[in-house]
Design an enzyme around this catalytic site. Structure first.
Site, short mmCIF file in Angstrom:
data_model
loop_
_atom_site.label_atom_id
_atom_site.label_comp_id
_atom_site.label_asym_id
_atom_site.label_seq_id
_atom_site.Cartn_x
_atom_site.Cartn_y
_atom_site.Cartn_z
N TYR A 4 9.36 -13.64 -12.14
CA TYR A 4 8.17 -12.81 -11.91
C TYR A 4 6.94 -13.44 -12.55
O TYR A 4 5.88 -13.55 -11.92
CB TYR A 4 8.42 -11.41 -12.50
CG TYR A 4 7.28 -10.45 -12.34
CD1 TYR A 4 7.06 -9.79 -11.13
CD2 TYR A 4 6.41 -10.18 -13.39
CE1 TYR A 4 6.01 -8.89 -10.98
CE2 TYR A 4 5.36 -9.29 -13.25
CZ TYR A 4 5.17 -8.64 -12.04
OH TYR A 4 4.12 -7.76 -11.91
N ALA A 11 6.46 -16.56 -13.30
CA ALA A 11 6.11 -17.79 -12.58
C ALA A 11 5.37 -17.46 -11.29
O ALA A 11 4.39 -18.12 -10.92
CB ALA A 11 7.38 -18.59 -12.28
N SER A 14 -0.76 -10.72 -12.83
CA SER A 14 -0.30 -9.91 -13.96
C SER A 14 -0.65 -10.67 -15.24
O SER A 14 -0.68 -11.90 -15.24
CB SER A 14 1.22 -9.72 -13.89
OG SER A 14 1.71 -9.26 -15.12
N ALA A 40 0.81 -1.23 0.00
CA ALA A 40 0.00 0.00 0.00
C ALA A 40 0.84 1.28 0.00
O ALA A 40 0.29 2.37 -0.06
CB ALA A 40 -0.93 0.00 1.21
N SER A 41 2.15 1.15 0.06
CA SER A 41 2.96 2.37 0.14
C SER A 41 3.18 3.02 -1.22
O SER A 41 3.69 4.14 -1.29
CB SER A 41 4.30 2.09 0.83
OG SER A 41 4.95 1.01 0.22
N LYS A 47 3.53 -14.79 -10.67
CA LYS A 47 2.18 -14.27 -10.93
C LYS A 47 1.24 -15.37 -11.41
O LYS A 47 0.04 -15.33 -11.17
CB LYS A 47 2.26 -13.13 -11.95
CG LYS A 47 2.97 -11.88 -11.40
CD LYS A 47 2.26 -11.32 -10.17
CE LYS A 47 2.83 -10.03 -9.66
NZ LYS A 47 2.14 -9.50 -8.47
#
Lengths: 79, 250
Positions: B154, B156, B141, B14-15, B158
């Site tokens: 990445y 893999a 994604s 959330a940042s 997602k």
């Protein structure tokens, strides 16, 4: 690292068809110099020097000399 | 207009980026938001940008799984029941496959996958899940479906979120807990700006060209997530929503 060893190892990592290049070989003239090679160069530099460079920086380089200058001349020794 | 009044929703990552936009959207629709993120300063910036009052911040790196346990424990101690969870935290490393060592997979999976499922596991328990139902949304994604060069770990990770979310949906349906995945294309976030500086310019130009409607904005994705968190989506579970400006058409 010795300059010639650096170029040879980098060329092997990038899987260029040859590995004997001079310091002033133009990077863009190398057979196999493409986006995959650029990503490989970034990974090689990170793994061997713990330096993160970007594709934009590599695109601005002319030859192996300019790459070694980017990484820091002090990291390389003459053969 | 989606109404999330009275709902307690925990959002990871959330940042910044998508996580921040989702937080802002659900807060504007009446939810009380529980913000999780690594960077405390930036997390407080998100907090200060939210509509309404009574939101919470939980700074910490969720790749350290004990943080997740502490966080959920503190919610239980407050006697709060959770209605929603969004796993938006994600890290990306742009590397050729030859440099994608097991440690790279480990690091990416810890944040992108394992932390998300650990949150879901803890938040689905009786002492914290809202008894009338809850909604989990995992931010996957489109790369998790289609793959992408220099992004093996990445992609893999997602893809794992999609399969895990469906299994969670099956298992938790009897508790009225829904689980869905959102698969964005390239959205203009700081992570993507970082990606764009690390890849060759022709690759970047191709990526942009392949999105017929252009790159997305974080709020485009946030609107879909808010819908999935709402009661309007009560019959939707185990689904995967591609939202990519047309990237996956061809």
């Amino acid at each position: 690292m010795k300059k010639n060893a650096f170029i040879k190892q980098l060329a092997e990592f990038c899987e260029f068809s040859e590995t004997d290049f001079s310091f002033d070989t133009k990077l863009k003239s190398i057979d196999g110099y493409d986006s995959m090679a650029i990503m490989s160069m970034i990974a090689f530099v990170d793994e061997n020097f713990s330096i993160k460079i970007t594709a934009t920086q590599i695109n601005a380089l002319s030859d192996f000399n300019s790459l070694m200058n980017l990484l820091g001349k002090e990291k390389f020794e003459d053969d | 207009m989606i109404d999330l009044t009275g709902k307690n929703i925990l959002i990871t990552g959330a940042s910044s980026g998508l996580g921040r936009a989702i937080s802002q959207t659900v807060a504007s629709q009446g939810a009380t938001v529980f913000l999780s993120g690594r960077n405390e300063t930036r997390l407080k910036e998100t907090l200060n940008s939210l509509s309404g009052v009574g939101h919470f911040v939980f700074p910490g790196d969720i790749a350290n799984f004990s943080i997740i346990e502490q966080l959920t424990k503190s919610i239980i101690e407050k006697g709060i029941k959770m209605h929603g969870f969004v796993h938006s935290a994600g890290i990306e490393k742009t590397l050729p496959f030859k440099s994608s060592y097991p440690i790279v997979f480990q690091e990416i999976f810890n944040t992108n996958v394992f932390a998300g499922f650990e949150f879901a596991r803890l938040l689905s328990q009786k002492n914290i899940a809202n008894t009338e139902g809850a909604s989990f949304v995992f931010i996957s994604s489109v790369k998790g479906k289609l793959g992408a060069p220099f992004n093996v770990a990445y992609c893999a990770s997602k893809s794992s979120l999609i399969a895990g979310s469906k299994a969670i949906a099956m298992e938790l349906a009897s508790k009225k807990i829904r689980s869905n995945c959102v698969l964005p294309g390239i959205v203009e976030t700081e992570m993507v700006q970082g990606l764009f500086t690390s890849i060759p310019i022709e690759v970047k130009e191709n990526i942009i060209k392949e999105h017929p409607l252009g790159l997305g904005k974080p709020e485009d994705v946030a609107a879909l997530v808010a819908f999935l968190l709402s009661d309007e989506a009560r019959w939707i579970t185990g689904a995967e929503y591609i939202i990519d400006g047309g990237y996956s058409i061809h």
